[in-house]
Scaffold this active site. Structure first.
Site, short mmCIF file in Angstrom:
data_model
loop_
_atom_site.label_atom_id
_atom_site.label_comp_id
_atom_site.label_asym_id
_atom_site.label_seq_id
_atom_site.Cartn_x
_atom_site.Cartn_y
_atom_site.Cartn_z
CD1 TRP A 130 -2.58 1.73 0.41
CD2 TRP A 130 -2.06 1.92 2.58
NE1 TRP A 130 -3.29 2.79 0.92
CE2 TRP A 130 -3.00 2.93 2.26
CE3 TRP A 130 -1.60 1.85 3.90
CZ2 TRP A 130 -3.47 3.84 3.18
CZ3 TRP A 130 -2.08 2.76 4.81
CH2 TRP A 130 -3.00 3.74 4.46
CG ASP A 211 -3.01 -3.15 6.72
OD1 ASP A 211 -4.16 -3.07 7.16
OD2 ASP A 211 -2.47 -2.24 6.05
CE LYS A 246 -10.61 0.51 1.59
NZ LYS A 246 -9.59 1.23 2.31
#
Ligand code: LMR
Length: 396
Positions: A130, A211, A246
């Site tokens: 990311w 993560d 999300k």
């Protein structure tokens, strides 16, 4: 004094979003930042969320501060979502959770905790990872480095190279792993690969920091937590940073958590006090609303079922879009195989497009994707799919 401050470089993801907003070409397509969009191009508020908010309007009695670790009911619910209600680490008090303002703040608090307690000075991220990982970890004072991830095509995992890389990471360092739906590639290791990663972590004694920002967007809520649960079963100590941006669509409400699993409950409780101390130094205590929504949904059988249904709808829609994109590209580009897009998971696909091609997509076709070649599949729909396929066909 401020005359000497140089301008910050545009953010790799959010900066593109800003230039998209400034673009006035008709039919422009935004496949940059990782937000789910429905068929009409809108990032919806889930019905379960709206209903929980209505309940909260009636039930809420105060806006006083939460504690540094956040809402205890939220923490209890999301820990069970992550580890499974019956996980022995929970019963034994070895798993502690604090609420954070989104996953990003969770990463920062976790990194601060490591640095402030002199547990580690270096973290290894997959190459690629990311776009904000290195930035957050470095800001906390960690040195960052990278481990191998993709093969030469840039679209599939090179498991052998990844495992070899992980073998050489020294004891005491931290390794950032993506628990499911790898961002930016969509390429996940198999469960067999993960078994090897766990063995290496045990042998080499580095610390996993997982993560997990897309639980429920890959294969399902439970399947997407398997990797974390296997790490916990193996007896390893670890930190998991969990996001609800999300899967609950709570992006702007900044709702996340850090769960730390330790060898003993005393170590876990002490670590929790240090996590809270890092929170106090950063933002004092987390915002309330997003966590209250998540706790309300998870503790109400009807709302929970409704949320699971809405999550499944988002997941299935992204899968369908993957197939449609592959079919659209196959119909236009005969000499290149894009079928890998269907085996990738989650919101993103690493397309294998070069930075030059990405720039052309933007300048000549008003189609925006991240410069690494990352496409937000969840931003596609029936009205923009042909335009995107035509544009990709024109640039490759
Ligand atoms: C992304 O990767 O696009 C999302 O996680 C949003 C962000 O903050 O970068």
């Amino acid at each position: 004094m401020f005359d000497s401050v140089p301008p910050a470089p545009p953010d790799a993801i959010l900066g593109l979003n800003e230039s998209f907003q400034r673009d006035d070409r008709p039919g422009k397509v935004n496949l940059t930042v990782g937000v789910y969009k429905d068929e009409s191009g809108v990032t919806p508020i889930l019905d379960a969320v709206k209903q929980a908010e209505r309940l909260l309007v009636d039930r809420e009695t105060t806006k006083s501060y939460l504690s540094m670790g956040g809402d205890p009911e939220f923490n209890r619910q999301v820990r069970a979502l992550l580890l499974g209600e019956q996980n022995p680490a929970i019963a034994e008090g070895r798993a502690v959770t604090i609420q954070t303002p989104g996953g990003t703040a969770g990463l920062r608090v976790a990194a601060d905790f490591l640095v402030r307690n002199q547990l580690s000075s270096r973290i290894w991220c997959s190459n690629p990872t990311w776009a904000n990982h290195h930035n957050v970890f470095r800001s906390a004072g960690l040195e960052t480095d990278g481990y191998e991830y993709l093969d030469e095509s840039g679209t599939r995992l090179d498991a052998a190279a990844m495992l070899e890389s992980l073998q050489s990471i020294p004891a005491g360092d931290v390794v950032c792993l993506h628990g499911c739906c790898h961002n930016p590639t969509g390429v996940d290791p198999s469960l067999d690969d993960w078994k090897r990663v766990i063995e290496i972590a045990q042998k080499r004694r580095w610390l996993p920091l997982i993560d997990l920002a897309y639980q429920g967007f890959g294969d399902g809520l439970e399947s997407d937590a398997q990797v974390v649960r296997r790490f916990v079963e193996s007896g390893l100590e670890l930190i998991v940073v969990h996001s609800y941006s999300k899967n609950f669509g709570l992006y702007a409400e900044r709702t996340g958590a850090v769960t730390l699993v330790a060898e003993s409950n005393t170590a876990a409780t002490t670590a929790e006090s240090q996590l809270k101390s890092a929170v106090r130094a950063n933002y004092s205590n987390p915002p309330k609303h997003g966590a209250a929504i998540v706790a309300t949904i998870l503790s109400d059988d009807v709302l929970r079922r409704q949320w699971l249904g809405e999550l499944a709808t988002m997941r299935e829609r992204i899968r369908k879009l993957r197939s449609e994109l592959v079919a659209g590209l196959a119909a236009r580009i005969a000499d290149r195989d894009f079928s890998f897009i269907e085996s990738q998971r989650g919101m993103f696909s690493f397309s294998g497009l070069t930075p030059l091609q990405v720039d052309q997509l933007k300048s000549e076709h008003a189609v925006y994707i991240v410069r690494s070649g990352r496409i937000n599949i969840a931003g596609l729909n029936a009205s923009n799919l042909d335009r995107v396929c035509d544009a990709i066909a024109a640039v490759v």
